[in-house]
Design a protein around this motif. Structure first.
Motif, short mmCIF file in Angstrom:
data_model
loop_
_atom_site.label_atom_id
_atom_site.label_comp_id
_atom_site.label_asym_id
_atom_site.label_seq_id
_atom_site.Cartn_x
_atom_site.Cartn_y
_atom_site.Cartn_z
N VAL A 1 6.74 4.61 1.56
CA VAL A 1 6.39 4.15 0.22
C VAL A 1 5.33 3.06 0.33
O VAL A 1 5.48 2.09 1.09
CB VAL A 1 7.64 3.63 -0.53
CG1 VAL A 1 7.24 2.91 -1.81
CG2 VAL A 1 8.60 4.77 -0.85
N ASP A 2 4.26 3.20 -0.45
CA ASP A 2 3.18 2.22 -0.50
C ASP A 2 3.52 1.17 -1.55
O ASP A 2 3.59 1.47 -2.75
CB ASP A 2 1.86 2.92 -0.84
CG ASP A 2 0.67 1.96 -0.76
OD1 ASP A 2 0.87 0.74 -0.83
OD2 ASP A 2 -0.47 2.46 -0.65
N THR A 3 3.73 -0.06 -1.12
CA THR A 3 4.16 -1.10 -2.07
C THR A 3 3.05 -1.44 -3.06
O THR A 3 3.35 -1.89 -4.18
CB THR A 3 4.59 -2.37 -1.32
OG1 THR A 3 3.54 -2.81 -0.45
CG2 THR A 3 5.84 -2.11 -0.50
N ASP A 4 1.79 -1.24 -2.68
CA ASP A 4 0.71 -1.48 -3.64
C ASP A 4 0.82 -0.52 -4.82
O ASP A 4 0.58 -0.91 -5.98
CB ASP A 4 -0.66 -1.31 -2.96
CG ASP A 4 -0.96 -2.47 -2.00
OD1 ASP A 4 -0.36 -3.54 -2.19
OD2 ASP A 4 -1.79 -2.28 -1.10
N GLN A 5 1.20 0.71 -4.54
CA GLN A 5 1.38 1.67 -5.62
C GLN A 5 2.57 1.29 -6.50
O GLN A 5 2.54 1.48 -7.73
CB GLN A 5 1.57 3.07 -5.05
CG GLN A 5 0.34 3.63 -4.36
CD GLN A 5 0.55 5.04 -3.83
OE1 GLN A 5 1.63 5.63 -4.00
NE2 GLN A 5 -0.47 5.60 -3.19
N VAL A 6 3.60 0.74 -5.89
CA VAL A 6 4.76 0.28 -6.66
C VAL A 6 4.35 -0.85 -7.61
O VAL A 6 4.72 -0.86 -8.80
CB VAL A 6 5.89 -0.18 -5.73
CG1 VAL A 6 7.06 -0.76 -6.55
CG2 VAL A 6 6.39 0.96 -4.86
N LEU A 7 3.55 -1.78 -7.11
CA LEU A 7 3.09 -2.88 -7.95
C LEU A 7 2.20 -2.38 -9.08
O LEU A 7 2.27 -2.87 -10.22
CB LEU A 7 2.34 -3.90 -7.10
CG LEU A 7 3.20 -4.69 -6.10
CD1 LEU A 7 2.32 -5.52 -5.17
CD2 LEU A 7 4.19 -5.60 -6.84
N GLN A 8 1.36 -1.38 -8.78
CA GLN A 8 0.52 -0.80 -9.84
C GLN A 8 1.38 -0.16 -10.92
O GLN A 8 1.09 -0.28 -12.12
CB GLN A 8 -0.43 0.25 -9.23
CG GLN A 8 -1.53 -0.36 -8.37
CD GLN A 8 -2.39 0.69 -7.69
OE1 GLN A 8 -2.30 1.89 -8.03
NE2 GLN A 8 -3.22 0.28 -6.74
#
Length: 514
Positions: free
Chosen positions: A15-22
């Motif tokens: 899981v890419d945490t940057d995508q989660v934040l987006q």
């Protein structure tokens, strides 16, 4: 789940945490706080006294933080002692943290049990009014010395914004973050990586036996548990971290010796004879240091017994005792490091685990049939010995009753799981009260003997000013100890009457006389 405690979720490695934040930004404004990186030492007593009361104590940088329950918010936080060596609650500066720790930790030292390296960042999720509605932390944790790590996301609720918390939780789930884990996962995993786990040690004897288990198998379980206790405490005794390591080691040795004496014909006679002798020798090696520990831990109480004019002399005496104690501790530490002790433990374990031991008369008898007459017999001995005591009974006879009570207590502890708990615990409660009084009585007797010996060693020598002060203080202390011992004789009579009353005696007959 308490809505105001942190919710902790495991982040899959793909899981890419940057995508989660987006994804979160589609519902909230996000304010990122500075990144952090630190090392956290989790600290407790060896026997988990803080954890047992749902407290987690950790040390990072120069700060100490105490958490209660599963809260990720520190209840108390302040500076304190260095962790370069084990410390005590009394080493903390005066304040709420020390006041909270001292009753729980007592005389046990605080040890670093596990260390976690972590780095992460906290984010504030804001609504349209720019108010913080949820706090979120993304963090990577790695137990020190290990290659594996794991990523966590923590959600911290803000009172009054429950719907926003649900929305943030849903966004995480939509991005494959669905596995909720304990908020204490870092603590738990770091402990496991060090070969420990919460509540893995207690000084209390706790073992479940099956009534039909062959006596040899049951006693083997008991002896192996006691052997494990000895091995666990040896490092703390050698390092002299706190005096309870030695106390627990001695209790495990005494229980083992009592088992060999109480439960006969389960192991071969030659095995019993050898290990009774070797464990007795080990117990005697630990005795001098423990005797001094008992004396020194009550230093302030002894000072308080004397008028101010005599206290300086007692301080000089204790100064000498500290030197004696250090010498005895050095001797003990050297002895426990010898190959002889390691061989004793290894040989004892091999004897217990061998299936081809020579036959013994009751090795295959169900343990319940063995336990009943042992407890019944020693209960009768306690009653017989106790009824013969009065206010004039010599100390030696009182000590004999104390030994009989100890044997009865050990036999009840060994076979505790074989009997109805409510009834058995009622008997043990009365026995423990009696033992406590007898134990204090014996300590007072030992202490007076020690003081007499100290005074005798001073006779015939040229008396210096310090020696005169010491002699005066010891004389005053002996008188105070003697008066307390006299008062205990009356307390003993009351405690023995409760233990020996008709109701308790009848219950013992029902449980143990077959």
């Amino acid at each position: 789940m308490n809505p105001y405690l942190a919710e902790t979720w495991l982040i899959p490695e793909d899981v890419d945490t940057d995508q989660v934040l987006q994804a979160l930004e589609s519902n909230f404004s996000i304010e990122a706080l500075p990144e952090y990186s630190t090392k956290v030492d989790y600290v407790d007593t060896f026997d988990w006294r803080l954890f047992r009361q749902e407290y987690i104590l950790h040390h990072h940088d120069q700060s100490w933080a105490l958490h209660h329950g599963e809260s990720s918010e520190a209840d108390l936080e302040q500076e304190g002692p260095s962790l370069s060596q084990p410390c005590f609650a009394a080493d903390f500066p005066p304040g709420r943290l020390r006041e909270t720790l001292e009753p729980m930790a007592g005389i046990r030292c605080l040890l670093p049990l596990a260390t976690v390296l972590l780095d992460g960042r906290q984010y504030r999720l804001l609504n349209q009014d720019e108010k913080t509605v949820v706090r979120l932390t993304i963090e990577r944790q790695r137990p020190e010395g290990q290659e594996f790590s794991y990523r966590l996301v923590r959600l911290f609720a803000v009172r009054g914004y429950d719907q926003e918390l649900v929305r943030a939780r849903t966004i995480l789930a939509d991005n494959s973050i669905r596995q909720d884990v304990s908020s204490l996962i870092g603590f738990e995993e770091a402990c496991r990586s060090c070969g420990r786990y919460p509540l893995d040690y207690s000084s209390k004897f706790n073992l479940t036996l099956h009534p039909e288990s062959p006596a040899r198998h049951a006693m083997r379980e008991i002896y192996l548990l006691l052997l494990e206790t000895m091995r666990k405490n040896i490092p703390g005794v050698r390092a002299d971290w706190d005096i309870e390591f030695l106390h627990d080691l001695r209790v495990a040795i005494r229980r083992t010796r009592s088992g060999l004496s109480l439960v006969k014909d389960v192991l071969p006679v030659t095995v019993v004879a050898r290990f009774k002798q070797e464990f007795a020798a080990l117990g005697s090696v630990t005795g001098p240091t423990r005797d001094l520990d008992v004396y020194l831990k009550d230093r302030q109480k002894y000072l308080d017994r004397l008028p101010p004019s005599l206290q300086p002399g007692l301080e000089l005496f204790f100064k000498d005792l500290y030197k004696q104690r250090q010498a005895e501790q050095n001797t003990l530490s050297r002895r426990l490091r010898t190959k002889e002790i390691a061989t004793l433990f290894d040989d004892w374990q091999r004897c217990l685990e061998l299936d081809d031991l020579h036959p013994a008369p009751v090795a295959h008898v169900p343990i319940k049939e063995v336990a009943d007459p042992i407890i019944h017999r020693h209960h009768k001995k306690v009653l017989r010995c106790g009824f013969n005591l009065d206010t004039t009974t010599p100390d030696e006879e009182v000590h004999r009753l104390r030994i009989q009570c100890k044997k009865l207590r050990y036999s009840m502890e060994f076979f505790n799981s074989l009997y109805p708990q409510e009834q058995l615990q009622g008997i043990i409660k009365h026995l423990k009260k009696l033992q406590d009084i007898l134990g204090i009585f014996n300590d007072l007797s030992v202490q007076q003997t020690m003081l007499r010996d100290a005074l005798s060693s001073m006779n015939g020598k040229t008396a210096s000013k310090d020696q005169v002060a010491i002699a005066a203080a010891l004389g005053g202390l002996m008188q105070s100890l003697y008066q307390e011992q006299l008062a205990l004789r009356g307390q003993f009579k009351e405690a023995f009457a409760q233990f020996s009353d008709a109701e308790t005696t009848d219950l013992c007959h029902q449980l143990f006389k077959k």
